[in-house]
Design a protein around this motif. Structure first.
Motif, mmCIF file in Angstrom:
data_model
loop_
_atom_site.group_PDB
_atom_site.id
_atom_site.type_symbol
_atom_site.label_atom_id
_atom_site.label_comp_id
_atom_site.label_asym_id
_atom_site.label_seq_id
_atom_site.Cartn_x
_atom_site.Cartn_y
_atom_site.Cartn_z
ATOM 1 N N PRO A 141 30.600 3.300 42.684
ATOM 2 C CA PRO A 141 29.517 2.485 43.250
ATOM 3 C C PRO A 141 28.462 2.137 42.210
ATOM 4 C CG PRO A 141 29.222 4.779 43.856
ATOM 5 C CD PRO A 141 30.536 4.697 43.138
ATOM 6 N N ALA A 142 27.993 0.906 42.285
ATOM 7 C CA ALA A 142 26.978 0.398 41.354
ATOM 8 C C ALA A 142 25.684 0.150 42.117
ATOM 9 C CB ALA A 142 27.468 -0.882 40.696
ATOM 10 N N PHE A 143 24.576 0.610 41.560
ATOM 11 C CA PHE A 143 23.278 0.511 42.227
ATOM 12 C C PHE A 143 22.280 -0.222 41.343
ATOM 13 C CE2 PHE A 143 25.374 4.452 43.508
ATOM 14 C CZ PHE A 143 25.446 4.267 44.878
ATOM 15 N N TYR A 144 21.505 -1.089 41.971
ATOM 16 C CA TYR A 144 20.442 -1.765 41.235
ATOM 17 C C TYR A 144 19.447 -0.755 40.675
ATOM 18 C CZ TYR A 144 21.685 -6.415 43.021
ATOM 19 O OH TYR A 144 22.336 -7.586 43.299
ATOM 20 N N TYR A 145 19.055 -0.969 39.419
ATOM 21 C CA TYR A 145 17.929 -0.198 38.897
ATOM 22 C C TYR A 145 16.677 -0.560 39.687
ATOM 23 C CZ TYR A 145 20.340 1.179 34.539
ATOM 24 O OH TYR A 145 21.185 1.719 33.602
ATOM 25 N N PRO A 146 15.916 0.409 40.161
ATOM 26 C CA PRO A 146 14.646 0.080 40.808
ATOM 27 C C PRO A 146 13.637 -0.403 39.771
ATOM 28 C CG PRO A 146 14.908 2.459 40.601
ATOM 29 C CD PRO A 146 16.205 1.858 40.161
ATOM 30 N N ASP A 147 12.865 -1.414 40.137
ATOM 31 C CA ASP A 147 11.813 -1.948 39.259
ATOM 32 C C ASP A 147 12.374 -2.369 37.904
ATOM 33 O OD1 ASP A 147 9.974 -1.286 41.296
ATOM 34 O OD2 ASP A 147 9.733 0.738 40.492
ATOM 35 N N PHE A 148 13.528 -3.009 37.921
ATOM 36 C CA PHE A 148 14.192 -3.418 36.678
ATOM 37 C C PHE A 148 13.369 -4.467 35.934
ATOM 38 C CE2 PHE A 148 17.117 -6.435 34.549
ATOM 39 C CZ PHE A 148 17.668 -5.577 33.604
ATOM 40 N N ASP A 149 13.163 -4.242 34.654
ATOM 41 C CA ASP A 149 12.470 -5.191 33.779
ATOM 42 C C ASP A 149 13.331 -5.376 32.533
ATOM 43 O OD1 ASP A 149 10.911 -6.654 32.066
ATOM 44 O OD2 ASP A 149 9.132 -5.378 32.235
ATOM 45 N N PRO A 150 14.015 -6.512 32.386
ATOM 46 C CA PRO A 150 14.929 -6.705 31.252
ATOM 47 C C PRO A 150 14.238 -6.700 29.900
ATOM 48 C CG PRO A 150 14.594 -8.777 32.414
ATOM 49 C CD PRO A 150 13.958 -7.716 33.256
ATOM 50 N N GLU A 151 12.914 -6.845 29.879
ATOM 51 C CA GLU A 151 12.178 -6.892 28.617
ATOM 52 C C GLU A 151 11.813 -5.507 28.087
ATOM 53 O OE1 GLU A 151 11.884 -9.778 27.048
ATOM 54 O OE2 GLU A 151 12.954 -10.631 28.762
ATOM 55 N N THR A 152 12.065 -4.466 28.880
ATOM 56 C CA THR A 152 11.721 -3.115 28.451
ATOM 57 C C THR A 152 12.981 -2.316 28.134
ATOM 58 O OG1 THR A 152 11.743 -2.176 30.679
ATOM 59 C CG2 THR A 152 9.687 -3.179 29.930
ATOM 60 N N GLU A 153 12.820 -1.228 27.396
ATOM 61 C CA GLU A 153 13.955 -0.358 27.055
ATOM 62 C C GLU A 153 14.255 0.649 28.159
ATOM 63 O OE1 GLU A 153 15.879 -0.004 24.062
ATOM 64 O OE2 GLU A 153 15.130 -2.023 23.646
ATOM 65 N N HIS A 154 13.241 1.044 28.909
ATOM 66 C CA HIS A 154 13.366 2.147 29.859
ATOM 67 C C HIS A 154 13.870 1.646 31.211
ATOM 68 C CE1 HIS A 154 12.792 6.048 31.497
ATOM 69 N NE2 HIS A 154 11.726 5.747 32.216
ATOM 70 N N ARG A 204 26.028 18.136 24.148
ATOM 71 C CA ARG A 204 25.217 19.046 24.951
ATOM 72 C C ARG A 204 23.779 18.563 24.962
ATOM 73 N NH1 ARG A 204 29.204 21.848 22.370
ATOM 74 N NH2 ARG A 204 30.453 23.226 23.717
ATOM 75 N N ARG A 205 23.205 18.517 26.149
ATOM 76 C CA ARG A 205 21.840 17.996 26.302
ATOM 77 C C ARG A 205 21.021 18.967 27.154
ATOM 78 N NH1 ARG A 205 20.079 12.459 26.143
ATOM 79 N NH2 ARG A 205 17.805 12.491 26.277
ATOM 80 N N HIS A 206 19.943 19.482 26.589
ATOM 81 C CA HIS A 206 19.013 20.281 27.374
ATOM 82 C C HIS A 206 18.005 19.341 28.008
ATOM 83 C CE1 HIS A 206 16.570 23.545 28.776
ATOM 84 N NE2 HIS A 206 15.509 23.046 28.150
ATOM 85 N N LEU A 207 17.851 19.432 29.318
ATOM 86 C CA LEU A 207 16.952 18.553 30.059
ATOM 87 C C LEU A 207 15.609 19.256 30.208
ATOM 88 C CD1 LEU A 207 19.499 17.441 32.822
ATOM 89 C CD2 LEU A 207 19.133 16.453 30.536
ATOM 90 N N GLU A 208 14.721 18.947 29.301
ATOM 91 C CA GLU A 208 13.438 19.655 29.217
ATOM 92 C C GLU A 208 12.696 19.681 30.548
ATOM 93 O OE1 GLU A 208 12.057 21.343 26.856
ATOM 94 O OE2 GLU A 208 13.288 20.896 25.095
ATOM 95 N N ASP A 209 12.589 18.514 31.176
ATOM 96 C CA ASP A 209 11.881 18.436 32.450
ATOM 97 C C ASP A 209 12.843 18.221 33.610
ATOM 98 O OD1 ASP A 209 12.685 15.905 31.867
ATOM 99 O OD2 ASP A 209 10.725 14.951 32.141
ATOM 100 N N GLY A 210 14.129 18.495 33.377
ATOM 101 C CA GLY A 210 15.125 18.342 34.421
ATOM 102 C C GLY A 210 15.639 16.938 34.606
ATOM 103 N N THR A 211 15.254 16.018 33.714
ATOM 104 C CA THR A 211 15.692 14.628 33.863
ATOM 105 C C THR A 211 16.329 14.116 32.577
ATOM 106 O OG1 THR A 211 13.561 13.677 33.195
ATOM 107 C CG2 THR A 211 13.885 14.128 35.552
ATOM 108 N N LEU A 212 17.180 13.132 32.732
ATOM 109 C CA LEU A 212 17.823 12.447 31.618
ATOM 110 C C LEU A 212 17.327 11.000 31.610
ATOM 111 C CD1 LEU A 212 20.039 12.434 29.356
ATOM 112 C CD2 LEU A 212 21.629 11.652 31.130
ATOM 113 N N PRO A 213 16.542 10.591 30.626
ATOM 114 C CA PRO A 213 16.067 9.203 30.587
ATOM 115 C C PRO A 213 17.234 8.226 30.443
ATOM 116 C CG PRO A 213 14.828 10.608 29.072
ATOM 117 C CD PRO A 213 16.020 11.394 29.517
ATOM 118 N N ILE A 214 17.122 7.096 31.103
ATOM 119 C CA ILE A 214 18.119 6.029 30.994
ATOM 120 C C ILE A 214 17.488 4.890 30.204
ATOM 121 C CG2 ILE A 214 19.746 4.563 32.217
ATOM 122 C CD1 ILE A 214 19.103 6.239 34.763
ATOM 123 N N GLU A 215 18.088 4.568 29.069
ATOM 124 C CA GLU A 215 17.582 3.502 28.209
ATOM 125 C C GLU A 215 18.636 2.403 28.080
ATOM 126 O OE1 GLU A 215 14.547 3.944 27.389
ATOM 127 O OE2 GLU A 215 14.283 6.117 27.616
#
Length: 309
Positions: A141-154, A204-215
Motif C-alpha cells: 500500500p502507498a500512502f500520501y505524505y502528509p503536508d507534502f512540500d516538493p521544495e523541501t528535503e524532509h 544498523r540504525r539507532h533511533l535516538e528519539d524513536g523515529t527514522l527521518p524520511i528525506e
C-alpha cells in the motif's frame, strides 16, 4: 469498483487484483491515487512471490519458470465472493494460465473489513493441490505524505513498535494486540542488483528519539527491507512529528519504499511474508529465502490493519 463505509472511513476496492484503491476520512484521501508519472498502482497484493527473482526465473521439480516481479495476482481479475455492510471478499483460483507459470493449484481469498478508524486486510491462501505448495504473499500500500512540500528535503518520520511479550516470552498478535514496545534499534538490508537483495551487508540504525527521518534521498537505493520480525507496527508521522497513520501486522518482513530519484509524494509501508531473492540465488523454489509452504489441502490465514490516526 465496490465501496464500503462505516461513517468514519470510506474505502473503494477494485475486482482487478482485489486492490484497495481508496481510503478516505473526513474528506481526506490517504491512499495514493496511482498517477503513472510516479507509480501506477494503489495497494497491490503480491502473490505468489514478493519482489524479484534472480534473472526473473525460479526452479521447481527440475524445470525453470519465468515470473515477473511480485507475481501475477495483482494483474488478474478476482471474483466477488461476498459483501456485507462493513466487509467484502474476493477470490482467485488457479487456472491453465497460472499453472503454466506457477505449477500449483491454489485458492487466494482477499478481504477488507472496516472497524472504527481501521481497515483490516485479510488473506486466505489454500493449497488445492496434492503436493506441497511454495509461495509468498505481501502488501504494497502507498500512502500520501502528509503536508507534502516538493521544495523541501524532509518528508516526515517513521516510528516502529514491537508486540509486547507475555510471561512465556511469546509475542502478542501484532494485528490486534494493543501493547507495543518502541523499537530503538533497527536493522535492514538493501537491494543490490536485478531487484534482488544484498544479504551480506546489514545496516544498523539507532533511533535516538524513536523515529527514522524520511528525506528525499532515503530510498535512493530502493526499498529498506526489515527482516526477522523486528517490527509489528510502522507509524507514519507528519514533518512536525504528529502521528498520521499506522500499519500493524504479524508479518516477519516489512519493506519501506518510495520510487528512487522521483521526489514522489507518497511512501509505501509493506508487510511481507517473504521477500525477493538474494543476489545470485539459483536454488529450487523450496530453498528461496523467506519462502512459505502449505501441505495439500491446508489453508493459511494472514492479516494486517491500517489505522488512520
Amino acid at each position: 469498483m465496490e465501496n464500503l463505509s462505516n461513517g468514519i472511513l470510506s474505502i473503494t476496492v477494485s475486482g482487478h487484483g482485489a486492490e484497495l484503491c481508496s481510503i478516505r476520512k473526513d474528506g481526506v484521501e490517504y491512499l495514493w491515487q496511482a498517477d503513472p508519472e510516479y507509480w501506477k498502482r494503489h495497494s497491490p497484493v503480491l502473490f505468489p512471490i514478493v519482489g524479484s527473482l534472480w534473472n526473473g526465473v525460479y526452479r521447481y521439480g527440475g524445470k525453470e519458470y519465468a515470473m515477473s516481479q511480485h507475481g501475477f495476482a495483482r494483474d488478474m481479475d478476482f471474483s466477488l465472493a461476498c459483501k456485507t455492510g462493513d466487509e467484502i471478499w474476493y477470490s482467485l483460483e488457479a487456472d491453465d494460465a497460472t499453472l503454466a507459470k506457477y505449477p500449483f493449484r491454489f485458492v487466494l481469498e482477499i478481504g477488507y473489513r472496516l472497524e472504527d478508524n481501521k481497515v483490516h486486510v485479510l488473506w486466505r491462501v489454500r493449497n488445492a493441490d496434492s503436493k506441497t505448495m511454495y509461495y509468498q504473499i505481501g502488501a504494497h500500500p502507498a500512502f500520501y505524505y502528509p503536508d507534502f512540500d516538493p521544495e523541501t528535503e524532509h518528508r516526515g518520520y517513521f516510528s516502529f513498535g514491537k508486540s509486547a511479550r507475555d510471561a512465556d516470552g511469546k509475542a502478542g498478535a501484532g494485528e490486534t494486540a494493543g501493547a507495543m514496545e518502541p523499537v530503538r534499534d533497527l536493522e535492514y538490508i538493501l537491494i543490490r542488483e536485478k531487484g534482488c537483495a544484498d544479504t551480506q551487508t546489514v545496516y544498523r540504525r539507532h533511533l535516538e528519539d524513536g523515529t527514522l527521518p524520511i528525506e528525499t534521498h532515503t530510498f535512493d537505493k530502493d526499498a529498506l527491507i526489515i527482516e526477522n520480525g523486528q517490527v509489528n507496527r510502522v507509524t507514519l508521522h507528519t514533518p512536525s512529528g504528529k502521528p498520521w497513520l499506522s500499519l500493524t501486522f504479524d508479518a516477519p518482513e516489512a519493506g519501506l519504499w518510495s520510487p528512487p530519484f522521483k521526489n514522489a509524494p507518497f511512501v509505501c509501508i509493506e508487510p511481507w511474508y517473504g521477500r525477493c531473492d538474494r543476489a545470485d540465488f539459483s536454488g529450487d523454489i523450496s530453498e528461496r529465502d523467506r519462502i512459505q509452504s502449505l501441505e495439500a489441502g491446508e489453508t493459511a490465514e494472514m492479516r494486517y490493519a491500517i489505522e488512520i490516526l
